[in-house]
Design a protein around this motif. Structure first.
Motif, PDB file in Angstrom:
ATOM      1  N   VAL A   1       0.830  -1.198   0.000  1.00 53.01           N
ATOM      2  CA  VAL A   1       0.000   0.000   0.000  1.00 53.01           C
ATOM      3  C   VAL A   1       0.866   1.251   0.000  1.00 53.01           C
ATOM      4  O   VAL A   1       0.652   2.190  -0.757  1.00 53.01           O
ATOM      5  CB  VAL A   1      -0.964  -0.010   1.211  1.00 53.01           C
ATOM      6  CG1 VAL A   1      -1.669   1.322   1.349  1.00 53.01           C
ATOM      7  CG2 VAL A   1      -1.976  -1.121   1.061  1.00 53.01           C
ATOM      8  N   ASN A   2       1.856   1.278   0.830  1.00 53.46           N
ATOM      9  CA  ASN A   2       2.704   2.465   0.950  1.00 53.46           C
ATOM     10  C   ASN A   2       4.050   2.258   0.267  1.00 53.46           C
ATOM     11  O   ASN A   2       5.072   2.761   0.730  1.00 53.46           O
ATOM     12  CB  ASN A   2       2.912   2.810   2.426  1.00 53.46           C
ATOM     13  CG  ASN A   2       1.607   3.155   3.098  1.00 53.46           C
ATOM     14  OD1 ASN A   2       0.779   3.849   2.511  1.00 53.46           O
ATOM     15  ND2 ASN A   2       1.414   2.668   4.303  1.00 53.46           N
ATOM     16  N   PHE A   3       4.070   1.527  -0.831  1.00 53.10           N
ATOM     17  CA  PHE A   3       5.328   1.191  -1.500  1.00 53.10           C
ATOM     18  C   PHE A   3       6.069   2.429  -1.979  1.00 53.10           C
ATOM     19  O   PHE A   3       7.282   2.551  -1.800  1.00 53.10           O
ATOM     20  CB  PHE A   3       5.051   0.245  -2.667  1.00 53.10           C
ATOM     21  CG  PHE A   3       6.284  -0.107  -3.445  1.00 53.10           C
ATOM     22  CD1 PHE A   3       6.571   0.504  -4.640  1.00 53.10           C
ATOM     23  CD2 PHE A   3       7.164  -1.053  -2.949  1.00 53.10           C
ATOM     24  CE1 PHE A   3       7.696   0.182  -5.341  1.00 53.10           C
ATOM     25  CE2 PHE A   3       8.306  -1.380  -3.651  1.00 53.10           C
ATOM     26  CZ  PHE A   3       8.571  -0.761  -4.852  1.00 53.10           C
ATOM     27  N   ASP A   4       5.352   3.360  -2.605  1.00 48.45           N
ATOM     28  CA  ASP A   4       6.011   4.560  -3.131  1.00 48.45           C
ATOM     29  C   ASP A   4       6.642   5.385  -2.015  1.00 48.45           C
ATOM     30  O   ASP A   4       7.774   5.889  -2.165  1.00 48.45           O
ATOM     31  CB  ASP A   4       5.019   5.429  -3.904  1.00 48.45           C
ATOM     32  CG  ASP A   4       4.594   4.783  -5.200  1.00 48.45           C
ATOM     33  OD1 ASP A   4       3.459   5.056  -5.633  1.00 48.45           O
ATOM     34  OD2 ASP A   4       5.393   4.020  -5.771  1.00 48.45           O
ATOM     35  N   LYS A   5       5.948   5.514  -0.913  1.00 52.33           N
ATOM     36  CA  LYS A   5       6.473   6.282   0.210  1.00 52.33           C
ATOM     37  C   LYS A   5       7.729   5.615   0.769  1.00 52.33           C
ATOM     38  O   LYS A   5       8.741   6.280   1.020  1.00 52.33           O
ATOM     39  CB  LYS A   5       5.404   6.415   1.301  1.00 52.33           C
ATOM     40  CG  LYS A   5       5.826   7.307   2.463  1.00 52.33           C
ATOM     41  CD  LYS A   5       4.728   7.445   3.476  1.00 52.33           C
ATOM     42  CE  LYS A   5       4.886   6.296   4.442  1.00 52.33           C
ATOM     43  NZ  LYS A   5       4.011   6.368   5.601  1.00 52.33           N
ATOM     44  N   GLN A   6       7.696   4.318   0.920  1.00 52.86           N
ATOM     45  CA  GLN A   6       8.852   3.606   1.449  1.00 52.86           C
ATOM     46  C   GLN A   6      10.018   3.629   0.463  1.00 52.86           C
ATOM     47  O   GLN A   6      11.179   3.718   0.858  1.00 52.86           O
ATOM     48  CB  GLN A   6       8.475   2.165   1.794  1.00 52.86           C
ATOM     49  CG  GLN A   6       7.538   2.078   2.971  1.00 52.86           C
ATOM     50  CD  GLN A   6       7.060   0.652   3.210  1.00 52.86           C
ATOM     51  OE1 GLN A   6       7.348  -0.247   2.430  1.00 52.86           O
ATOM     52  NE2 GLN A   6       6.323   0.460   4.293  1.00 52.86           N
ATOM     53  N   TRP A   7       9.730   3.539  -0.830  1.00 49.69           N
ATOM     54  CA  TRP A   7      10.782   3.589  -1.843  1.00 49.69           C
ATOM     55  C   TRP A   7      11.483   4.946  -1.816  1.00 49.69           C
ATOM     56  O   TRP A   7      12.709   5.028  -1.926  1.00 49.69           O
ATOM     57  CB  TRP A   7      10.199   3.319  -3.219  1.00 49.69           C
ATOM     58  CG  TRP A   7      11.241   3.314  -4.291  1.00 49.69           C
ATOM     59  CD1 TRP A   7      11.537   4.316  -5.147  1.00 49.69           C
ATOM     60  CD2 TRP A   7      12.141   2.256  -4.586  1.00 49.69           C
ATOM     61  NE1 TRP A   7      12.564   3.960  -5.974  1.00 49.69           N
ATOM     62  CE2 TRP A   7      12.957   2.688  -5.638  1.00 49.69           C
ATOM     63  CE3 TRP A   7      12.345   0.982  -4.058  1.00 49.69           C
ATOM     64  CZ2 TRP A   7      13.953   1.892  -6.188  1.00 49.69           C
ATOM     65  CZ3 TRP A   7      13.338   0.200  -4.608  1.00 49.69           C
ATOM     66  CH2 TRP A   7      14.126   0.658  -5.653  1.00 49.69           C
ATOM     67  N   ASN A   8      10.719   6.009  -1.683  1.00 51.14           N
ATOM     68  CA  ASN A   8      11.308   7.340  -1.607  1.00 51.14           C
ATOM     69  C   ASN A   8      12.165   7.488  -0.355  1.00 51.14           C
ATOM     70  O   ASN A   8      13.217   8.127  -0.382  1.00 51.14           O
ATOM     71  CB  ASN A   8      10.227   8.425  -1.637  1.00 51.14           C
ATOM     72  CG  ASN A   8       9.598   8.522  -3.001  1.00 51.14           C
ATOM     73  OD1 ASN A   8      10.202   8.211  -4.009  1.00 51.14           O
ATOM     74  ND2 ASN A   8       8.343   8.975  -3.030  1.00 51.14           N
ATOM     75  N   GLU A   9      11.728   6.898   0.768  1.00 52.59           N
ATOM     76  CA  GLU A   9      12.519   6.945   1.990  1.00 52.59           C
ATOM     77  C   GLU A   9      13.834   6.191   1.828  1.00 52.59           C
ATOM     78  O   GLU A   9      14.892   6.653   2.284  1.00 52.59           O
ATOM     79  CB  GLU A   9      11.742   6.355   3.162  1.00 52.59           C
ATOM     80  CG  GLU A   9      10.583   7.221   3.628  1.00 52.59           C
ATOM     81  CD  GLU A   9       9.760   6.532   4.707  1.00 52.59           C
ATOM     82  OE1 GLU A   9       8.744   7.116   5.096  1.00 52.59           O
ATOM     83  OE2 GLU A   9      10.130   5.411   5.140  1.00 52.59           O
ATOM     84  N   LEU A  10      13.799   5.063   1.155  1.00 51.87           N
ATOM     85  CA  LEU A  10      15.013   4.280   0.936  1.00 51.87           C
ATOM     86  C   LEU A  10      15.971   4.963  -0.032  1.00 51.87           C
ATOM     87  O   LEU A  10      17.191   4.911   0.122  1.00 51.87           O
ATOM     88  CB  LEU A  10      14.676   2.880   0.429  1.00 51.87           C
ATOM     89  CG  LEU A  10      14.092   1.919   1.438  1.00 51.87           C
ATOM     90  CD1 LEU A  10      13.654   0.635   0.758  1.00 51.87           C
ATOM     91  CD2 LEU A  10      15.077   1.628   2.550  1.00 51.87           C
ATOM     92  N   SER A  11      15.428   5.592  -1.056  1.00 50.67           N
ATOM     93  CA  SER A  11      16.289   6.231  -2.062  1.00 50.67           C
ATOM     94  C   SER A  11      16.939   7.510  -1.533  1.00 50.67           C
ATOM     95  O   SER A  11      17.959   7.957  -2.044  1.00 50.67           O
ATOM     96  CB  SER A  11      15.495   6.523  -3.335  1.00 50.67           C
ATOM     97  OG  SER A  11      14.473   7.441  -3.067  1.00 50.67           O
ATOM     98  N   GLU A  12      16.368   8.128  -0.515  1.00 51.59           N
ATOM     99  CA  GLU A  12      16.954   9.313   0.069  1.00 51.59           C
ATOM    100  C   GLU A  12      18.184   8.970   0.914  1.00 51.59           C
ATOM    101  O   GLU A  12      19.082   9.800   1.071  1.00 51.59           O
ATOM    102  CB  GLU A  12      15.949  10.045   0.956  1.00 51.59           C
ATOM    103  CG  GLU A  12      14.836  10.700   0.174  1.00 51.59           C
ATOM    104  CD  GLU A  12      13.782  11.315   1.085  1.00 51.59           C
ATOM    105  OE1 GLU A  12      12.818  11.855   0.530  1.00 51.59           O
ATOM    106  OE2 GLU A  12      13.928  11.248   2.321  1.00 51.59           O
ATOM    107  N   LYS A  13      18.263   7.802   1.432  1.00 48.37           N
ATOM    108  CA  LYS A  13      19.381   7.418   2.311  1.00 48.37           C
ATOM    109  C   LYS A  13      20.634   7.139   1.560  1.00 48.37           C
ATOM    110  O   LYS A  13      21.009   6.995   0.597  1.00 48.37           O
ATOM    111  CB  LYS A  13      19.010   6.181   3.132  1.00 48.37           C
ATOM    112  CG  LYS A  13      17.961   6.493   4.142  1.00 48.37           C
ATOM    113  CD  LYS A  13      17.626   5.271   4.958  1.00 48.37           C
ATOM    114  CE  LYS A  13      16.546   5.606   5.963  1.00 48.37           C
ATOM    115  NZ  LYS A  13      16.165   4.489   6.767  1.00 48.37           N
TER     116      LYS A  13
END
Length: 115
Positions: free
Chosen positions: A103-115
């Motif tokens: 459900v929140n894949f896009d949000k989690q992907w953006n969090e991972l790519s920022e790190k």
């Protein structure tokens, strides 16, 4: 408005299904007799029994052909299934699925790519 259309089509499908219920039962019985008679025809080695099973199979096939309106009733049953799924799908689109990990894949992907 969409729900009203589903209710109207569902009511028509229920009426068609109920009016063809006898044909559906007759078709099911005749197809079962046809199946078992064909199975008996293949198993037997006696010429007389092949004639008997073949006669029973032909009679059952003619009975199945006579119950062709049952196909309309089966289509109405399928239509009711589709309406039921559509009704539940429109209800589930309003509520997010809490147990789904995507459900929140896009949000989690953006969090991972920022790190």
């Amino acid at each position: 408005m969409k729900k009203v259309g589903l209710v109207i089509v569902g009511a028509i499908a229920v009426a068609v299904l109920l009016s063809n219920l006898g044909s559906i039962v007759g078709l099911a019985i005749s197809l079962a007799i046809l199946y078992f008679s064909a199975k008996g025809f293949v198993k037997t080695t006696s010429l007389f029994m092949k004639f008997v099973w073949g006669t029973v199979a032909v009679i059952a096939a003619l009975s199945a052909i006579a119950n062709v309106p049952a196909i309309l009733g089966l289509f109405a049953l399928y239509l009711l299934y589709v309406i039921y799924k559509e009704w539940n799908r429109s209800k589930s689109q309003d509520e997010p699925i809490s147990g789904d990990p995507f459900v929140n894949f896009d949000k989690q992907w953006n969090e991972l790519s920022e790190k």
